[in-house]
Design an enzyme around this catalytic site. Structure first.
Site, PDB file in Angstrom:
ATOM      1  N   HIS A   1       0.804  -1.219   0.000  1.00 19.80           N
ATOM      2  CA  HIS A   1       0.000   0.000   0.000  1.00 19.80           C
ATOM      3  C   HIS A   1       0.838   1.270   0.000  1.00 19.80           C
ATOM      4  O   HIS A   1       0.780   2.087   0.915  1.00 19.80           O
ATOM      5  CB  HIS A   1      -0.965  -0.001   1.202  1.00 19.80           C
TER       6      HIS A   1
ATOM      7  N   TYR B   1     -12.134  11.251   3.511  1.00 17.85           N
ATOM      8  CA  TYR B   1     -12.766  10.251   2.653  1.00 17.85           C
ATOM      9  C   TYR B   1     -13.019   8.922   3.360  1.00 17.85           C
ATOM     10  O   TYR B   1     -13.360   7.936   2.715  1.00 17.85           O
ATOM     11  CB  TYR B   1     -11.963  10.119   1.353  1.00 17.85           C
TER      12      TYR B   1
END
Length: 357
Positions: A134, A237
């Site tokens: 990631h 988000y």
């Protein structure tokens, strides 16, 4: 918000520009028709217009290659024709340690295109983490000359995506020298890093400027819940508080919420995940008026290119392209000629040009 992807008759013909690239990750265009292509293992190559793959460029910084890490995205400066400036995003190893981080370096491509010169690491994600997953790592230059960079949550540090004292799970916006623009949303806020543009992201492996001039990105969900967002300054988000996905193997993440006050909803999401990578809006009319303005996203999991139609700010249809090859699509970009170019993430990876039928 989650439209089904439908198969359509092929309306493009993939033409191989170059083959024999080892797990290519990012592509950028040079003014003379050549290409810069990264290979995840830590090599940057120049590919000629006729497909000849050059030797690995010299002068790259040390790269922590392994897992999802390595030499990832590449972008040329908007003034490359005069300054020969190149940006590379990569996983940066800690000196003498096992940790690493996403980093952005600026350099100049030598006159003979054989090396990077004057390499400077202008940004390094804080903190460094012992993880091979990631990294995010997509680079976008905004119209005002600032740079956006997507930063992943490093898999093991997802809770940090909600904290402003680190760069984990963020989109940052910086000047080309790595400093934070004075109008960034958290400049001057105690306990917040000034480079942060938006937060609550998981792992953004696609980003681009939209026809509206805004930054658009997509990010991997966990098991389900890949998202498209248009990150706005200072907005949250949601990851890992809200998601349309679930834990690998099943089971809710956190409280299992898909929405919460103060957190942004995605513009679109996929369940099941398509494992998106690469992202480009088509602004040319090379494929006809019906395709102009469509968004194109690669699928690593299913091996197709997704053509996405928008209307009124919503996805109205999705179409599978290139599914006959079933290759992992890592990057997609519109070239200076108005055509779409695709990288396949394979040991024998290819740079493809999509010719209209």
């Amino acid at each position: 918000m989650c439209a089904s992807v439908v198969a359509t008759h092929a309306q493009v013909r993939p033409e191989t520009v170059a083959a024999g690239l080892e797990n290519p990750w990012g592509v950028a265009f040079l003014p003379d028709g050549r290409f810069l292509v990264t290979e995840k293992a830590g090599r940057l190559r120049v590919v000629s217009a006729d497909g000849r793959i050059g030797a690995a460029l010299e002068g790259l910084p040390a790269v922590a290659a392994g897992g999802q890490g390595g030499l990832l995205d590449v972008a040329t400066d908007s003034a490359f024709a005069t300054n020969r400036t190149v940006y590379i995003c990569f996983s940066e190893p800690q000196a003498g340690g096992a940790s690493n981080s996403t980093a952005l370096a600026r350099a100049h491509l030598s006159a003979d295109s054989t090396r990077l010169e004057g390499v400077q690491v202008v940004f390094s994600q804080k903190p460094k983490v012992s993880s091979s997953a990631h990294f995010g790592c997509r680079i976008v230059e905004a119209k005002d000359g600032t740079l956006f960079l997507t930063l992943g949550d490093r898999f093991s540090r997802k809770e940090d995506a909600q904290k402003l004292d680190n760069h984990i799970g963020k989109v940052i916006r910086i000047q080309k020298d790595g400093t934070a623009p004075k109008d960034n949303p958290f400049v001057g806020r105690a306990g917040a890093l000034p480079e942060i543009w938006s937060y609550g992201h998981r792992n953004g492996q696609g980003a681009t400027l939209g026809p509206d001039g805004r930054l658009w990105m997509h990010e991997h969900g966990p098991q389900g819940g890949d998202e498209i967002n248009a990150p706005q300054a200072g907005k949250n988000y949601g990851w890992p508080v809200i998601t349309y996905g679930e834990n690998y193997g099943g089971g809710k993440i956190g409280d299992g919420l898909a929405a919460k006050d103060g957190m942004e909803q995605p513009l679109h999401f996929w369940v099941p995940s398509i494992a998106p990578s690469g992202m480009a809006f088509l602004t040319s009319d090379r494929y006809g008026s019906a395709w102009k303005g469509n968004l194109f996203v690669g699928s690593l999991k299913f091996g197709y290119l997704d053509r996405i139609e928008w209307k009124g700010g919503k996805v109205v249809a999705e179409h599978k392209l290139l599914e006959e090859g079933r290759a992992r699509i890592r990057d997609v970009k519109q070239g200076p000629d108005g055509l779409l170019y695709v990288l396949t993430d394979e040991r024998d990876g290819k740079l493809l040009r999509l010719q209209p039928r």
